[in-house]
Design a protein around this motif. Structure first.
Motif, PDB file in Angstrom:
ATOM      1  N   ILE A  77      41.152  36.513  27.014  1.00  0.00           N
ATOM      2  CA  ILE A  77      41.646  35.981  28.446  1.00  0.00           C
ATOM      3  C   ILE A  77      42.196  37.349  29.162  1.00  0.00           C
ATOM      4  CG2 ILE A  77      43.625  34.682  28.213  1.00  0.00           C
ATOM      5  CD1 ILE A  77      42.341  32.778  30.278  1.00  0.00           C
ATOM      6  N   ASN A  78      43.208  38.019  28.102  1.00  0.00           N
ATOM      7  CA  ASN A  78      43.880  38.974  28.895  1.00  0.00           C
ATOM      8  C   ASN A  78      42.947  40.180  29.162  1.00  0.00           C
ATOM      9  OD1 ASN A  78      46.391  37.810  29.353  1.00  0.00           O
ATOM     10  ND2 ASN A  78      46.967  38.224  27.159  1.00  0.00           N
ATOM     11  N   SER A  79      41.872  40.303  28.294  1.00  0.00           N
ATOM     12  CA  SER A  79      40.981  41.359  28.462  1.00  0.00           C
ATOM     13  C   SER A  79      39.888  41.054  29.560  1.00  0.00           C
ATOM     14  CB  SER A  79      40.158  41.741  27.172  1.00  0.00           C
ATOM     15  OG  SER A  79      39.444  40.298  27.008  1.00  0.00           O
ATOM     16  N   ILE A  80      39.792  40.156  30.449  1.00  0.00           N
ATOM     17  CA  ILE A  80      38.942  39.664  31.187  1.00  0.00           C
ATOM     18  C   ILE A  80      39.272  40.552  32.573  1.00  0.00           C
ATOM     19  CG2 ILE A  80      37.590  37.964  32.477  1.00  0.00           C
ATOM     20  CD1 ILE A  80      37.584  36.071  30.278  1.00  0.00           C
ATOM     21  N   ARG A  81      38.525  41.422  32.867  1.00  0.00           N
ATOM     22  CA  ARG A  81      38.697  42.292  33.885  1.00  0.00           C
ATOM     23  C   ARG A  81      37.485  42.520  35.016  1.00  0.00           C
ATOM     24  NH1 ARG A  81      43.461  40.988  33.931  1.00  0.00           N
ATOM     25  NH2 ARG A  81      44.949  41.932  32.700  1.00  0.00           N
ATOM     26  N   GLY A  82      37.910  43.092  36.003  1.00  0.00           N
ATOM     27  CA  GLY A  82      36.637  43.273  36.769  1.00  0.00           C
ATOM     28  C   GLY A  82      36.006  42.277  37.488  1.00  0.00           C
ATOM     29  N   GLY A  83      34.782  42.422  37.969  1.00  0.00           N
ATOM     30  CA  GLY A  83      34.133  41.278  38.543  1.00  0.00           C
ATOM     31  C   GLY A  83      33.949  41.589  40.148  1.00  0.00           C
ATOM     32  N   GLN A  84      33.421  40.316  40.842  1.00  0.00           N
ATOM     33  CA  GLN A  84      33.285  40.674  42.313  1.00  0.00           C
ATOM     34  C   GLN A  84      34.594  40.499  43.132  1.00  0.00           C
ATOM     35  OE1 GLN A  84      30.174  37.433  42.570  1.00  0.00           O
ATOM     36  NE2 GLN A  84      28.875  39.039  43.586  1.00  0.00           N
ATOM     37  N   ALA A  85      34.663  41.496  44.286  1.00  0.00           N
ATOM     38  CA  ALA A  85      35.671  41.583  45.127  1.00  0.00           C
ATOM     39  C   ALA A  85      35.658  40.028  45.779  1.00  0.00           C
ATOM     40  CB  ALA A  85      35.736  42.759  45.850  1.00  0.00           C
ATOM     41  N   ALA A  86      36.700  39.458  46.132  1.00  0.00           N
ATOM     42  CA  ALA A  86      36.680  38.072  46.947  1.00  0.00           C
ATOM     43  C   ALA A  86      37.989  38.069  47.647  1.00  0.00           C
ATOM     44  CB  ALA A  86      36.737  36.776  45.821  1.00  0.00           C
ATOM     45  N   VAL A  87      37.895  37.190  48.709  1.00  0.00           N
ATOM     46  CA  VAL A  87      39.197  36.952  49.773  1.00  0.00           C
ATOM     47  C   VAL A  87      39.467  35.651  49.407  1.00  0.00           C
ATOM     48  CG1 VAL A  87      40.234  37.128  51.915  1.00  0.00           C
ATOM     49  CG2 VAL A  87      38.821  38.900  51.247  1.00  0.00           C
ATOM     50  N   ILE A  88      40.676  35.293  49.135  1.00  0.00           N
ATOM     51  CA  ILE A  88      40.865  33.813  49.043  1.00  0.00           C
ATOM     52  C   ILE A  88      41.254  33.124  50.611  1.00  0.00           C
ATOM     53  CG2 ILE A  88      42.596  32.150  48.133  1.00  0.00           C
ATOM     54  CD1 ILE A  88      43.031  34.139  45.732  1.00  0.00           C
ATOM     55  N   ASN A  89      40.361  32.014  50.665  1.00  0.00           N
ATOM     56  CA  ASN A  89      40.494  31.312  52.135  1.00  0.00           C
ATOM     57  C   ASN A  89      41.573  30.054  51.875  1.00  0.00           C
ATOM     58  OD1 ASN A  89      37.217  31.966  51.734  1.00  0.00           O
ATOM     59  ND2 ASN A  89      38.323  32.885  53.798  1.00  0.00           N
ATOM     60  N   ASP A  90      41.602  29.432  50.991  1.00  0.00           N
ATOM     61  CA  ASP A  90      42.335  28.378  50.591  1.00  0.00           C
ATOM     62  C   ASP A  90      42.562  28.263  49.132  1.00  0.00           C
ATOM     63  OD1 ASP A  90      43.751  26.105  51.288  1.00  0.00           O
ATOM     64  OD2 ASP A  90      41.841  24.715  50.838  1.00  0.00           O
ATOM     65  N   VAL A  91      43.720  27.515  48.604  1.00  0.00           N
ATOM     66  CA  VAL A  91      44.138  27.600  47.265  1.00  0.00           C
ATOM     67  C   VAL A  91      45.207  26.637  46.833  1.00  0.00           C
ATOM     68  CG1 VAL A  91      46.101  29.348  47.532  1.00  0.00           C
ATOM     69  CG2 VAL A  91      44.915  29.044  45.460  1.00  0.00           C
ATOM     70  N   LYS A  92      45.137  25.932  46.109  1.00  0.00           N
ATOM     71  CA  LYS A  92      45.957  24.492  45.646  1.00  0.00           C
ATOM     72  C   LYS A  92      45.711  24.586  43.991  1.00  0.00           C
ATOM     73  CE  LYS A  92      43.815  20.452  45.699  1.00  0.00           C
ATOM     74  NZ  LYS A  92      43.624  18.997  45.942  1.00  0.00           N
ATOM     75  N   GLN A  93      47.271  24.800  43.679  1.00  0.00           N
ATOM     76  CA  GLN A  93      47.551  24.687  42.302  1.00  0.00           C
ATOM     77  C   GLN A  93      47.138  23.255  41.917  1.00  0.00           C
ATOM     78  OE1 GLN A  93      51.051  26.665  40.862  1.00  0.00           O
ATOM     79  NE2 GLN A  93      50.729  25.591  38.948  1.00  0.00           N
ATOM     80  N   ILE A  94      46.561  23.223  40.705  1.00  0.00           N
ATOM     81  CA  ILE A  94      46.492  21.751  40.096  1.00  0.00           C
ATOM     82  C   ILE A  94      46.926  21.830  38.723  1.00  0.00           C
ATOM     83  CG2 ILE A  94      44.456  21.113  41.676  1.00  0.00           C
ATOM     84  CD1 ILE A  94      42.652  21.704  39.554  1.00  0.00           C
ATOM     85  N   PRO A  95      47.339  20.597  38.135  1.00  0.00           N
ATOM     86  CA  PRO A  95      47.727  20.566  36.836  1.00  0.00           C
ATOM     87  C   PRO A  95      46.309  20.559  35.948  1.00  0.00           C
ATOM     88  CG  PRO A  95      47.806  18.467  37.943  1.00  0.00           C
ATOM     89  CD  PRO A  95      47.670  19.445  38.877  1.00  0.00           C
ATOM     90  N   GLY A  96      46.312  21.162  35.037  1.00  0.00           N
ATOM     91  CA  GLY A  96      45.310  21.067  34.169  1.00  0.00           C
ATOM     92  C   GLY A  96      44.690  20.059  33.393  1.00  0.00           C
ATOM     93  N   GLY A 178      44.432  34.620  52.020  1.00  0.00           N
ATOM     94  CA  GLY A 178      44.272  36.001  52.556  1.00  0.00           C
ATOM     95  C   GLY A 178      44.404  36.891  51.658  1.00  0.00           C
ATOM     96  N   GLY A 179      44.746  36.645  50.025  1.00  0.00           N
ATOM     97  CA  GLY A 179      44.668  37.575  49.061  1.00  0.00           C
ATOM     98  C   GLY A 179      43.544  38.154  48.690  1.00  0.00           C
ATOM     99  N   SER A 180      43.517  39.516  48.277  1.00  0.00           N
ATOM    100  CA  SER A 180      42.319  39.808  47.750  1.00  0.00           C
ATOM    101  C   SER A 180      42.216  40.107  46.304  1.00  0.00           C
ATOM    102  CB  SER A 180      42.099  41.524  48.015  1.00  0.00           C
ATOM    103  OG  SER A 180      41.923  41.515  49.486  1.00  0.00           O
ATOM    104  N   VAL A 181      41.260  39.480  45.604  1.00  0.00           N
ATOM    105  CA  VAL A 181      41.000  39.420  44.011  1.00  0.00           C
ATOM    106  C   VAL A 181      39.764  39.918  43.663  1.00  0.00           C
ATOM    107  CG1 VAL A 181      42.899  37.502  43.865  1.00  0.00           C
ATOM    108  CG2 VAL A 181      40.378  36.889  44.206  1.00  0.00           C
ATOM    109  N   ARG A 182      39.688  40.051  42.276  1.00  0.00           N
ATOM    110  CA  ARG A 182      38.460  40.042  41.545  1.00  0.00           C
ATOM    111  C   ARG A 182      38.164  39.035  40.933  1.00  0.00           C
ATOM    112  NH1 ARG A 182      35.871  44.469  42.373  1.00  0.00           N
ATOM    113  NH2 ARG A 182      36.959  46.329  43.072  1.00  0.00           N
ATOM    114  N   VAL A 183      36.844  38.442  40.985  1.00  0.00           N
ATOM    115  CA  VAL A 183      36.385  37.330  40.448  1.00  0.00           C
ATOM    116  C   VAL A 183      35.644  37.537  39.317  1.00  0.00           C
ATOM    117  CG1 VAL A 183      35.620  34.872  40.745  1.00  0.00           C
ATOM    118  CG2 VAL A 183      36.970  35.908  42.438  1.00  0.00           C
ATOM    119  N   LYS A 184      35.663  36.867  37.938  1.00  0.00           N
ATOM    120  CA  LYS A 184      34.557  36.968  36.937  1.00  0.00           C
ATOM    121  C   LYS A 184      34.701  35.293  36.385  1.00  0.00           C
ATOM    122  CE  LYS A 184      32.912  40.155  33.822  1.00  0.00           C
ATOM    123  NZ  LYS A 184      33.170  41.441  33.353  1.00  0.00           N
TER     124      LYS A 184
END
Length: 196
Positions: A77-96, A178-184
């Motif tokens: 899981i720590n080696s998963i990098r890269g992916g498509q550039a995305a911008v976060i519009n809404d975020v909600k932390q949820i318990p697994g 509003g944060g910029s992330v990479r999504v894989k």
């Protein structure tokens, strides 16, 4: 990206490292529990003995396999990098969703007698069914042990170009609107990393 069954099985087994440790403790012989505690001194190692296990081959093998699987999982899981550039519009932390994770622990406290081949076989079948359900549902990465390594589970809405999606994601860094992330995407979970 879809995981192969063997990779999914290794990741699944890694999430049950604490269960393996519980089973080792439950397998310690009664005589070992009745021994006095080791004194704290320089020569304590020479005067102490390791507890005797009733079924050392089974319990230590399960502990070793889950430990190696957990190390593999964290490295993966720590080696998963890269992916498509995305911008976060809404975020909600949820318990697994930990209900599937908790079932085997409840079973272990009901007393899995490892020396009883029927009970051991039933326990293995129970874990096999849990694995198949977890693998087929695409939720193999939802491992509560990730909390120890600062991974969080989110429901997010994000945009890639003009396309907006609402999905589940794992991220080791806090996600903000509003944060910029990479999504894989791995299975049905998005792994989010900060944009380079």
């Amino acid at each position: 990206m879809k995981l192969r069954v063997i990779s999914s099985l290794v990741i699944f087994l890694g999430s049950y490292l604490p269960l393996a440790a519980i089973l080792v403790l439950q397998d310690i012989s009664k005589a070992s529990w009745d021994l006095p505690a080791c004194p704290i001194s320089i020569d304590a190692l020479s005067r102490c003995q390791l507890p005797k296990l009733n079924n050392p081959t089974i319990t230590l093998t399960f502990l070793g396999v889950t430990l190696l699987a957990f190390i593999f999982f964290i490295a993966t899981i720590n080696s998963i990098r890269g992916g498509q550039a995305a911008v976060i519009n809404d975020v909600k932390q949820i318990p697994g969703d930990i209900i599937n994770y908790v079932f085997p622990y409840v079973v272990s406290f009901m007393g899995v007698d490892i020396s009883d081949k029927g009970k051991l076989s039933g326990f293995i079948l129970f874990l096999a069914w849990l694995f198949l359900i977890t693998h087929k549902s695409g939720q193999i990465f939802l491992n509560p042990l990730l909390i120890l390594f600062d991974w969080k589970y989110y429901e997010i809405t994000y945009s890639i170009g003009d396309h907006k999606r609402t999905e589940y994601a794992l991220s080791q860094t806090p996600l903000r609107i509003g944060g910029s992330v990479r999504v894989k995407k791995v299975q049905d979970i998005n792994i989010m990393n900060p944009k380079d």
